[in-house]
Design a protein around this motif. Structure first.
Motif, short mmCIF file in Angstrom:
data_model
loop_
_atom_site.label_atom_id
_atom_site.label_comp_id
_atom_site.label_asym_id
_atom_site.label_seq_id
_atom_site.Cartn_x
_atom_site.Cartn_y
_atom_site.Cartn_z
N VAL A 85 0.84 -1.19 0.00
CA VAL A 85 0.00 0.00 0.00
C VAL A 85 0.88 1.25 0.00
O VAL A 85 2.04 1.21 0.39
N VAL A 86 0.30 2.34 -0.45
CA VAL A 86 0.91 3.66 -0.35
C VAL A 86 0.12 4.44 0.69
O VAL A 86 -1.12 4.37 0.71
N GLY A 87 0.83 5.13 1.57
CA GLY A 87 0.16 5.86 2.64
C GLY A 87 0.26 7.37 2.47
O GLY A 87 1.23 7.89 1.92
N VAL A 88 -0.77 8.05 2.93
CA VAL A 88 -0.75 9.51 3.05
C VAL A 88 -0.90 9.82 4.53
O VAL A 88 -1.89 9.40 5.16
N PHE A 89 0.08 10.52 5.10
CA PHE A 89 0.09 10.80 6.53
C PHE A 89 -0.10 12.31 6.73
O PHE A 89 0.71 13.12 6.27
N PHE A 90 -1.15 12.68 7.45
CA PHE A 90 -1.49 14.08 7.68
C PHE A 90 -1.11 14.45 9.12
O PHE A 90 -1.73 13.96 10.07
N ALA A 91 -0.12 15.29 9.30
CA ALA A 91 0.31 15.70 10.64
C ALA A 91 -0.65 16.75 11.17
O ALA A 91 -0.91 17.76 10.52
N LEU A 92 -1.18 16.52 12.37
CA LEU A 92 -2.14 17.44 12.97
C LEU A 92 -1.56 18.21 14.15
O LEU A 92 -1.88 19.37 14.35
N LYS A 93 -0.73 17.55 14.97
CA LYS A 93 -0.11 18.20 16.11
C LYS A 93 1.31 17.67 16.28
O LYS A 93 1.60 16.52 15.95
N GLY A 103 17.81 10.23 2.92
CA GLY A 103 17.47 11.54 3.47
C GLY A 103 16.48 11.48 4.60
O GLY A 103 16.14 10.41 5.12
N PHE A 104 16.01 12.65 5.01
CA PHE A 104 14.99 12.74 6.05
C PHE A 104 14.19 14.02 5.86
O PHE A 104 14.62 14.96 5.20
N GLU A 105 13.01 14.02 6.45
CA GLU A 105 12.12 15.18 6.44
C GLU A 105 11.69 15.47 7.87
O GLU A 105 11.56 14.55 8.69
N THR A 106 11.50 16.73 8.18
CA THR A 106 10.87 17.12 9.43
C THR A 106 9.45 17.56 9.11
O THR A 106 9.24 18.48 8.31
N LEU A 107 8.49 16.87 9.69
CA LEU A 107 7.09 17.14 9.38
C LEU A 107 6.45 17.92 10.52
O LEU A 107 6.60 17.56 11.70
N ARG A 108 5.72 18.97 10.16
CA ARG A 108 5.07 19.84 11.13
C ARG A 108 3.56 19.82 10.92
O ARG A 108 3.09 19.42 9.86
N PRO A 109 2.81 20.26 11.92
CA PRO A 109 1.35 20.28 11.75
C PRO A 109 0.95 21.07 10.51
O PRO A 109 1.50 22.13 10.24
N GLY A 110 0.01 20.52 9.76
CA GLY A 110 -0.41 21.15 8.52
C GLY A 110 0.32 20.62 7.31
O GLY A 110 0.07 21.08 6.20
N GLN A 111 1.19 19.64 7.51
CA GLN A 111 1.88 19.02 6.38
C GLN A 111 1.42 17.58 6.22
O GLN A 111 0.98 16.93 7.17
N ALA A 112 1.52 17.10 5.00
CA ALA A 112 1.16 15.72 4.69
C ALA A 112 2.26 15.12 3.82
O ALA A 112 2.89 15.83 3.03
N GLU A 131 -2.33 12.33 14.18
CA GLU A 131 -2.33 12.41 12.72
C GLU A 131 -3.51 11.64 12.16
O GLU A 131 -4.17 10.87 12.87
N MET A 132 -3.76 11.86 10.88
CA MET A 132 -4.70 11.04 10.11
C MET A 132 -3.89 10.30 9.06
O MET A 132 -2.84 10.78 8.62
N VAL A 133 -4.40 9.15 8.66
CA VAL A 133 -3.71 8.32 7.67
C VAL A 133 -4.72 7.84 6.64
O VAL A 133 -5.87 7.49 6.98
N LEU A 134 -4.30 7.82 5.40
CA LEU A 134 -5.07 7.22 4.32
C LEU A 134 -4.14 6.24 3.60
O LEU A 134 -3.00 6.59 3.31
N THR A 135 -4.60 5.03 3.36
CA THR A 135 -3.81 4.09 2.56
C THR A 135 -4.60 3.67 1.33
O THR A 135 -5.84 3.57 1.37
N VAL A 155 6.13 15.67 0.08
CA VAL A 155 5.55 16.46 1.17
C VAL A 155 4.74 17.62 0.61
O VAL A 155 5.16 18.31 -0.32
N PHE A 156 3.56 17.82 1.18
CA PHE A 156 2.69 18.95 0.86
C PHE A 156 2.41 19.73 2.14
O PHE A 156 2.36 19.14 3.22
N ASP A 157 2.22 21.01 2.00
CA ASP A 157 1.84 21.85 3.15
C ASP A 157 0.45 22.40 2.88
O ASP A 157 0.28 23.32 2.10
N PHE A 158 -0.56 21.79 3.52
CA PHE A 158 -1.92 22.19 3.19
C PHE A 158 -2.35 23.46 3.92
O PHE A 158 -3.52 23.85 3.89
N ARG A 159 -1.39 24.17 4.54
CA ARG A 159 -1.67 25.51 5.07
C ARG A 159 -1.32 26.58 4.04
O ARG A 159 -1.67 27.74 4.19
N GLU A 160 -0.57 26.19 3.01
CA GLU A 160 -0.09 27.15 2.02
C GLU A 160 -1.02 27.21 0.81
O GLU A 160 -1.83 26.32 0.58
#
Length: 336
Positions: A85-93, A103-112, A131-135, A155-160
């Motif tokens: 499966v492929v996952g979409v992870f939505f960071a909430l807090k 590599g690595f990413e730092t994920l903050r609230p409002g990013q997926a 967080e919320m997750v969709l697979t 990575v997407f920033d759904f606040r932008e």
């Protein structure tokens, strides 16, 4: 799945579970309900965790809360527990790290982040996870992306602003509202797909298509969901217009109009209906009982109280003042 079917729901909580058994049962639940994970706590504190899951024919949705922990899927673990499966992870807090090969990413609230669950990764939540997750099955994801697998996290920033982030925000809202409806909680005041499984899956899949294949590959359901999300966030803007909405979701105004007409009404009529429904909700809200009707009209995007009163009566058959009085009377009515 027929439109009358409902998704399968599952719940898990460590509340009431003896501390020595929590980690094992938390891992078992995730393995069966979402994604098999190698989970560890970050200190000696006892694990606390809760999860709500919805299983549709193709998609799985989850709302996850927990104390500080590290989750991992390395190559050995993936060979033993393939998920496909492929996952979409939505960071909430909170802030989290996401390590992957190279590599690595730092994920903050409002990013997926979108990532293949069968590619090695390690995620850590030092302040706890919410967080919320969709697979989605990998073969279905590849059909959406034109055969291109997600070999690196996207990575997407759904606040932008920007169409892609708007599409991700619409997907996040859809997931949140669907989970909230399943649990009987309040979702967004916008018309909700609630638990109509055909509509939920169709909209989510088409939003994913927009995200992974680009706007040129989009279908009406995806653009409609993104446009409705944008409208809900801008109901108070008296200058909200089809051209602004079309630009926000990355299509032409003509295309936007066609999408809305196919769904039942043109964008201008949809915006007016949403404004009136929002105004009616405010008028019925006891918290807003002393807010002047003119102020409510402005908050809903109307620049003229006279016009607001006229269209409100035309839509609901009563004036805003009478609607407020009726709501107060109903609220004070004694039960039989």
């Amino acid at each position: 799945m027929s439109p009358s079917s409902t998704p399968r729901s599952l719940q898990f909580s460590t509340q009431g579970i003896p501390q020595p058994s929590r980690m094992e049962l938390w891992s078992i639940h995730n393995s069966k309900a979402l994604i098999a994970l190698d989970i560890r706590t970050m200190d000696e504190s006892p694990l606390t965790a809760a999860e709500i899951n919805l299983h549709f024919p193709s998609l799985r949705l989850a709302q996850v809360r927990g104390s500080a922990q590290v989750i991992e899927r390395n190559e050995r673990y993936i060979r033993k527990h393939p998920m496909d499966v492929v996952g979409v992870f939505f960071a909430l807090k909170g802030e989290a790290f996401f390590y992957y090969p190279g590599g690595f990413e730092t994920l903050r609230p409002g990013q997926a982040v979108i990532y293949d669950a069968d590619q090695p990764f390690m995620r850590g939540f030092h302040g706890g996870v919410e967080e919320m997750v969709l697979t989605i099955p990998r073969d279905e994801y590849l059909a959406l992306s034109g055969g291109k697998p997600p070999t690196k996290p996207v990575v997407f920033d759904f606040r932008e602003t920007g169409p892609a982030n708007r599409h991700m925000l619409a997907l996040a809202r859809l997931v949140r509202n669907t989970l909230a409806a399943a649990m009987g909680s309040d979702a967004d005041p916008a018309p909700s797909t609630a638990l109509d499984p055909v509509t939920v899956e169709g909209s989510a899949i088409e939003l994913l298509r927009l995200l992974v294949a680009g706007s040129g590959a989009g279908m009406p359901e995806g653009y409609l969901a993104a446009a409705r999300c944008f409208i809900q966030d801008h109901l108070g803007d008296p200058n909200l217009c089809p051209a602004q909405i079309a630009q926000a979701v990355g299509i032409s105004e003509r295309h936007l109009t066609r999408v809305f007409v196919e769904a039942g009404k043109p964008p201008g009529a949809y915006v007016l209906a949403r404004r009136l429904e929002h105004a009616a909700a405010l008028l019925a809200d006891p918290v807003e009982a002393k807010t002047p009707i003119g102020a409510i009209a402005v908050r809903c995007g109307f620049t003229s109280q006279a016009y607001f009163t006229r269209v409100f009566k035309g839509h609901f058959g009563t004036t805003p003042l009478n609607a407020r009085r009726d709501a107060c009377t109903d609220g004070l009515a004694l039960p039989h």
